[in-house]
Design a protein around this motif. Structure first.
Motif, short mmCIF file in Angstrom:
data_model
loop_
_atom_site.label_atom_id
_atom_site.label_comp_id
_atom_site.label_asym_id
_atom_site.label_seq_id
_atom_site.Cartn_x
_atom_site.Cartn_y
_atom_site.Cartn_z
N ASN A 201 30.56 45.32 36.47
CA ASN A 201 31.37 46.43 36.98
C ASN A 201 32.60 45.88 37.70
OD1 ASN A 201 30.92 46.05 39.82
ND2 ASN A 201 28.95 47.10 39.66
N LEU A 202 33.50 46.75 38.05
CA LEU A 202 34.77 46.30 38.60
C LEU A 202 34.62 45.61 39.94
CD1 LEU A 202 36.34 48.40 40.91
CD2 LEU A 202 35.85 49.89 39.01
N PHE A 203 33.61 45.96 40.72
CA PHE A 203 33.43 45.31 42.01
C PHE A 203 32.88 43.90 41.84
CE2 PHE A 203 33.26 49.86 43.18
CZ PHE A 203 34.44 49.88 43.90
N GLU A 204 31.99 43.70 40.86
CA GLU A 204 31.52 42.34 40.57
C GLU A 204 32.68 41.47 40.09
OE1 GLU A 204 26.95 42.81 39.06
OE2 GLU A 204 28.55 43.49 37.71
N ALA A 205 33.50 42.04 39.23
CA ALA A 205 34.66 41.31 38.72
C ALA A 205 35.61 40.95 39.85
CB ALA A 205 35.37 42.13 37.65
N TRP B 29 36.31 40.48 32.44
CA TRP B 29 35.15 41.38 32.60
C TRP B 29 35.53 42.85 32.60
CZ3 TRP B 29 32.20 38.52 37.09
CH2 TRP B 29 31.68 37.31 36.60
N VAL B 30 36.68 43.17 33.11
CA VAL B 30 37.14 44.57 33.19
C VAL B 30 38.62 44.61 32.84
CG1 VAL B 30 35.41 45.29 34.92
CG2 VAL B 30 37.60 44.38 35.67
N SER B 31 39.15 45.80 32.72
CA SER B 31 40.58 45.93 32.42
C SER B 31 41.41 45.44 33.61
CB SER B 31 40.92 47.39 32.14
OG SER B 31 40.86 48.16 33.32
N GLU C 273 43.72 46.93 35.14
CA GLU C 273 43.86 48.01 36.13
C GLU C 273 42.62 48.12 37.01
OE1 GLU C 273 44.24 48.48 32.79
OE2 GLU C 273 46.42 48.62 32.67
N ALA C 274 41.44 48.01 36.38
CA ALA C 274 40.19 48.08 37.13
C ALA C 274 40.07 46.88 38.07
CB ALA C 274 39.00 48.14 36.19
N LEU C 275 40.46 45.70 37.59
CA LEU C 275 40.40 44.51 38.44
C LEU C 275 41.33 44.67 39.63
CD1 LEU C 275 39.27 41.70 38.91
CD2 LEU C 275 41.12 40.80 37.48
N SER C 276 42.51 45.19 39.40
CA SER C 276 43.47 45.42 40.49
C SER C 276 42.90 46.38 41.52
CB SER C 276 44.77 45.97 39.91
OG SER C 276 45.68 46.26 40.94
N PHE C 277 42.29 47.45 41.05
CA PHE C 277 41.66 48.42 41.97
C PHE C 277 40.55 47.74 42.77
CE2 PHE C 277 38.24 51.40 42.93
CZ PHE C 277 38.91 52.32 43.69
N GLY C 278 39.71 46.96 42.09
CA GLY C 278 38.61 46.28 42.77
C GLY C 278 39.09 45.28 43.80
#
Length: 101
Positions: free
Chosen positions: A33-37, A59-61, A63-68
């Motif tokens: 998930n984005l938080f693990e990433a 692991w994620v997009s 955008e998701a990595l940036s949010f995380g």
């Protein structure tokens, strides 16, 4: 319609039961998930581990990595501010080497 009920109520034959059990026993490759990433990415950056940085980034997009990463930064600053009994703004500026004034 009846197929949906059969799925909900479980298998009707022993073969179906065995198939379902063996499928549950097989380890599945789960997605990160984005938080693990974000946690892996940031900790890898802190340790200068380019291999893990590159892996976590897949692991994620983006955008998701940036949010995380943003969420992790916010939580870290808040935790540090509480620990130091300072404002989050002061802590953030101190961490970045900026004047606190």
């Amino acid at each position: 319609m009846f197929a949906r009920f059969r799925v909900l109520w479980g298998p009707r034959t022993a073969e179906e039961s065995e198939g379902r059990r063996s499928a549950k026993q097989r380890p599945e490759k789960r997605a990160h998930n984005l938080f693990e990433a974000a946690a892996a990415y940031v900790s890898a950056c802190a340790e200068d581990d380019q291999e893990l940085i590159d892996e976590a980034a897949t692991w994620v997009s983006p955008e998701a990595l940036s949010f995380g990463v943003n969420e992790l930064a916010c939580r870290a600053v808040i935790a540090l501010a509480r620990e130091r009994d300072e404002s989050p703004r002061t802590v953030a500026r101190t961490l970045l080497g900026l004047p606190t004034g």
